[in-house]
Design a protein around this motif. Sequence first.
Motif, PDB file in Angstrom:
ATOM      1  N   ARG A 159       0.857  -1.195   0.000  1.00  0.00           N
ATOM      2  CA  ARG A 159       0.000   0.000   0.000  1.00  0.00           C
ATOM      3  C   ARG A 159       0.883   1.230   0.000  1.00  0.00           C
ATOM      4  O   ARG A 159       1.882   1.282   0.703  1.00  0.00           O
ATOM      5  N   GLY A 160       0.478   2.218  -0.796  1.00  0.00           N
ATOM      6  CA  GLY A 160       1.100   3.525  -0.736  1.00  0.00           C
ATOM      7  C   GLY A 160       2.481   3.573  -1.345  1.00  0.00           C
ATOM      8  O   GLY A 160       2.947   2.645  -1.983  1.00  0.00           O
ATOM      9  N   ALA A 161       3.131   4.715  -1.156  1.00  0.00           N
ATOM     10  CA  ALA A 161       4.437   4.956  -1.752  1.00  0.00           C
ATOM     11  C   ALA A 161       5.514   4.210  -0.988  1.00  0.00           C
ATOM     12  O   ALA A 161       5.530   4.208   0.238  1.00  0.00           O
ATOM     13  N   LEU A 162       6.399   3.586  -1.729  1.00  0.00           N
ATOM     14  CA  LEU A 162       7.444   2.785  -1.105  1.00  0.00           C
ATOM     15  C   LEU A 162       8.792   3.437  -1.290  1.00  0.00           C
ATOM     16  O   LEU A 162       9.043   4.106  -2.285  1.00  0.00           O
ATOM     17  N   ARG A 163       9.652   3.178  -0.341  1.00  0.00           N
ATOM     18  CA  ARG A 163      11.019   3.650  -0.486  1.00  0.00           C
ATOM     19  C   ARG A 163      11.730   2.762  -1.501  1.00  0.00           C
ATOM     20  O   ARG A 163      11.700   1.543  -1.381  1.00  0.00           O
ATOM     21  N   PRO A 164      12.418   3.350  -2.462  1.00  0.00           N
ATOM     22  CA  PRO A 164      13.129   2.522  -3.436  1.00  0.00           C
ATOM     23  C   PRO A 164      14.252   1.703  -2.803  1.00  0.00           C
ATOM     24  O   PRO A 164      14.553   0.623  -3.256  1.00  0.00           O
ATOM     25  N   TYR A 172      -7.680   2.935  -8.530  1.00  0.00           N
ATOM     26  CA  TYR A 172      -6.924   2.427  -9.677  1.00  0.00           C
ATOM     27  C   TYR A 172      -7.674   2.513 -11.001  1.00  0.00           C
ATOM     28  O   TYR A 172      -7.063   2.712 -12.042  1.00  0.00           O
ATOM     29  N   ARG A 230       1.870  -5.597  -7.523  1.00  0.00           N
ATOM     30  CA  ARG A 230       2.715  -4.421  -7.375  1.00  0.00           C
ATOM     31  C   ARG A 230       4.157  -4.876  -7.315  1.00  0.00           C
ATOM     32  O   ARG A 230       4.487  -5.907  -6.756  1.00  0.00           O
ATOM     33  N   GLY A 236       8.293  -3.133  -7.131  1.00  0.00           N
ATOM     34  CA  GLY A 236       9.279  -2.064  -7.215  1.00  0.00           C
ATOM     35  C   GLY A 236       8.827  -0.753  -6.612  1.00  0.00           C
ATOM     36  O   GLY A 236       7.789  -0.660  -5.978  1.00  0.00           O
ATOM     37  N   ALA A 237       9.623   0.272  -6.843  1.00  0.00           N
ATOM     38  CA  ALA A 237       9.368   1.581  -6.262  1.00  0.00           C
ATOM     39  C   ALA A 237       8.270   2.286  -7.039  1.00  0.00           C
ATOM     40  O   ALA A 237       8.246   2.268  -8.260  1.00  0.00           O
ATOM     41  N   LEU A 238       7.361   2.889  -6.313  1.00  0.00           N
ATOM     42  CA  LEU A 238       6.213   3.525  -6.936  1.00  0.00           C
ATOM     43  C   LEU A 238       6.326   5.022  -6.796  1.00  0.00           C
ATOM     44  O   LEU A 238       6.874   5.530  -5.827  1.00  0.00           O
ATOM     45  N   ARG A 239       5.730   5.688  -7.752  1.00  0.00           N
ATOM     46  CA  ARG A 239       5.652   7.148  -7.647  1.00  0.00           C
ATOM     47  C   ARG A 239       4.597   7.507  -6.614  1.00  0.00           C
ATOM     48  O   ARG A 239       3.476   7.006  -6.673  1.00  0.00           O
ATOM     49  N   PRO A 240       4.939   8.395  -5.685  1.00  0.00           N
ATOM     50  CA  PRO A 240       3.944   8.767  -4.682  1.00  0.00           C
ATOM     51  C   PRO A 240       2.740   9.474  -5.294  1.00  0.00           C
ATOM     52  O   PRO A 240       1.638   9.357  -4.813  1.00  0.00           O
TER      53      PRO A 240
END
Lengths: 574, 574
Positions: free
Chosen positions: A329-334, B26, B328, B330-334
């Motif tokens: 869920r939500g924005a993740l740290r790369p 989404y 989902r 990898g890193a996602l854009r916030p």
Amino acid sequence: MTKLWNDPATFTEDLVAGFLDANAEYVVGVPGGVVRATTTRSGKVAVVTGGGSGHYPAFCGTVGPGFADGAVIGNVFTSPSAAEAASVARAAHGDAGVILTTGNYAGDVLNFGLAVQQLRAAGIDARYLAVTDDIASAGPDEHEKRRGIAGDFTVFKIMSAAAEEGYGIDDVYRVGKAANAATRTLGVAFDGCTLPGADQPLFTVPVGRMGVGLGIHGEPGVSEQDQPRADELATLLVEGVLAEVPADAPRRLAVILNGLGRTKYEELFVVWGTAARLLREAGFEIVRPEVGELVTSLDMAGCSLTITWLDEELERLWLAPADTPTFRRGALRPEPVEGQRRDQSASTSSAHVEMVAGDAESQQVATKIADALAAIAEAMAADEEELGRIDAVAGDGDHGRGMVKGSQAASTAAREAVAGGAGAGGTLRAAGEQWAARAGGTSGVLWGAALTAFGARLGDAGRPDGAAVAEAVRASYQALIDLGGAQPGDKTMLDAWLPFTETVEAEIGRGADWPTAWTAGARAATEAAERTAELRPKVGRARPLAERSVGTPDAGAVSFARCVTVVAELYRNG
Amino acid sequence: MTKLWNDPATFTEDLVAGFLDANAEYVVGVPGGVVRATTTRSGKVAVVTGGGSGHYPAFCGTVGPGFADGAVIGNVFTSPSAAEAASVARAAHGDAGVILTTGNYAGDVLNFGLAVQQLRAAGIDARYLAVTDDIASAGPDEHEKRRGIAGDFTVFKIMSAAAEEGYGIDDVYRVGKAANAATRTLGVAFDGCTLPGADQPLFTVPVGRMGVGLGIHGEPGVSEQDQPRADELATLLVEGVLAEVPADAPRRLAVILNGLGRTKYEELFVVWGTAARLLREAGFEIVRPEVGELVTSLDMAGCSLTITWLDEELERLWLAPADTPTFRRGALRPEPVEGQRRDQSASTSSAHVEMVAGDAESQQVATKIADALAAIAEAMAADEEELGRIDAVAGDGDHGRGMVKGSQAASTAAREAVAGGAGAGGTLRAAGEQWAARAGGTSGVLWGAALTAFGARLGDAGRPDGAAVAEAVRASYQALIDLGGAQPGDKTMLDAWLPFTETVEAEIGRGADWPTAWTAGARAATEAAERTAELRPKVGRARPLAERSVGTPDAGAVSFARCVTVVAELYRNG
């Protein structure tokens, strides 16, 4: 039904190995379960979830940033042992304490409670919280007796988010209590699941009927009715969970529509369409619903609706980011910023029991003890299916498997202890530790404590006389009482253990040799076990299931009687 | 089996509504399916996946950044219509073209192919790609005839990642072809699934046995053997997919172990433990495996192993970030940076058919046509189960449902057209468009084309004579041939349609009135439909299933004969 296994006896070990292989970027294995692949950062409280396996994604599928730090993994539908819970908690712990949390089941409460004691004794600040969301399992006046089902997910998520935000252990515990108090679940079942290797499901629901108030361990519903249409089911679930709106409840809700394994996504979405409308019509606002398989029960058919009334704090924590093998869920740290990558080679280490050598006489006694445990293991293997069947009447059918796992582990540990020169006490302690560690569940921790107490009284020198045996039996019984889970009359193994103890003491008191006394005790235990059919369980069962169990003896009492009878037969025949 | 629905006839509509409600962040709904909640950014190729429903998370569960731009959603196990595919593609399209992609099934190929023609006619650059990963469905020399099963996931993901990276449409298509060529799947089934509202599964597997080479539409396996242990199954699957290692294959693999719905995560992890070891022992490196439910078949029991040999480009695309309701990585854009949030109110718009008024005589004929379509709809409702049963012998059992949906939609559309003053031609065109749009599948597009061609010949003025009816019948038959899916002798509805056409023409030619000619034609069609039992399908079926179908007539030929017979009875009786 469960179709795929290599060996039913190693099903959990095999699934954990596959899970770890497929999710190496998230988790590493430790004795008893899994922890995040990165170490817990300084100042962060660790949250360790757990319970039996068979509920994937619960509980190991939600280990990762923003969610759990570790998960203890028991056998299918069986509590992990206290040793396993403590092991995972130690691995997950950073320097700010650890919260252990499970659904509210007798075995989990006992084992995780003991683990908390062990952790505290080792200087780790530890707490335990049991989730009690299932409204069907006990009335609103007995909220603390309710089972934990899919509400586990919400409560674990919220506590974990608080820990990730940097809450201290008291505050993580506080929001966990608050989330639990604000969470209600009602579920239904259309059909039971089958344990790996079993040839029949734990229960069945007649075609066209539906069990209301399911458990997530294959327990049948607490009542039955005709199978409704999807919209009728949505109405039943929504009205059920809204029947207990807390006073001044917030208008915002976290909602989970959880599938148990065989009721598929498409069906859940059809139900959700109506459920969402009804919740909104009742004046509530739905905050990020989850519709899917979150807490399953192998391939059980059914679903449940969970709602959590969200105040501002709970809503923030419910919405906080998370990144785990199954839930994100939500924005993740790369990049991981919160801990070092763990050394995976360290993850295979295991506890080792220190051994004290016995004298020659005690070593002979230890050999007899090992023979007795081997005979018990053989008897439990033969009785496994029957014990599971008895246990499934009102419970989760795991008793037979637990007794087999525990007695085999104890037998193996005893043989190794004897080979290593242990006396009676050391042999029984090794056997007890392994029984508790490998069997898990309620019976595992009880048998472990009983064997250990028995051994402590016998010691590692000399041949015990009848009085010593009687005292050892009494010490074992007392160890069970001290664990605090139940009293005689509660329809547990204590109902067979007490008459056994009293009969052995009486026979020894009137001068009988110990095999004679033991035989009389075994007879008393067998009769008492049969009489447990008349009792109604007082602990660890949903009330309607407790009613249903009347007429069936307690599986733990039956297996205890069988074990002491096997020992009596072994020594009566030389 | 599927237990929960409001009305089996609206199962798909209801599940889509629930899915949209639960995943509003989404996706938004459009006629025929769903698209991302944000518009497609300028310069980005749109990727639209699709097929029948019943496969969740496929296909709508993977719409979002890094994955699909839209998903077309057909009825359960039934291709969406061309109109639906074109509708979703238009909504997903930005300004850089759109790729439509499905598994390789006759209905999808026909409908998505027609949609591509429609899009191109409207000035949108469109391509179509069918995934052919199932090694059990045809030999390596007939790679292009293979079905698409769980390999859909890998190929769709890789194409979508390429589009997200900014590839032009030719290059997105190129990597899609490359990914498909590098992907192999083999699956097994332990038990069939049941369509919503049906009372029996599409197929069953005897207890202790296993079907090898399953389809994902409830098609049974192509061979059968004893059910193996988990490690034996892993060996069978790994050896199966590795039997076709391409020359100079890269050593790095994307791997999916996919559960079909009832075979649960725990079992999959047990199988994975062995499969991963075997793949590594064969010298391959596994790149981010996926073990779980990705392409399901309602609650079918079984699983499949998919591997994709990864060159550098495919590996980068396989690993690229994605953020969808169910998948989902990898890193996602916030924050969304790639498009505006769509106006959700726009999502309920629907196409409208332009109506031409008929003259008085043609309006009378149109009323008779509407009566005939109502009679056909009634007959199909009565025959639904039987048609599904015939279709399930070698296919996915969806024929009865498709005929019911299509004929009911056509009947309703015809009544509305008549009420609006349409003549024969306009009424049949409206009926044909709605049949194709609502039924989907192969039969939907064929019936839609046939009715439309029939109406075009009759026109909207005057009462047609016998010669006009004969010409209309021939025009309908020709429309089917022009669609290019099959020839007479291929065991399709054409095998009944050709004798019907030739008999009607012959009878009219010798001076019979049209009801007499039609009655003779219907008799010829019925006999011809029965004779299709002797045939072996040439298109759209896995070869071993084609063998199995010998002895059972073609469901499409049977339903066609029934429809023309109903019309004959209606007019023979006045």
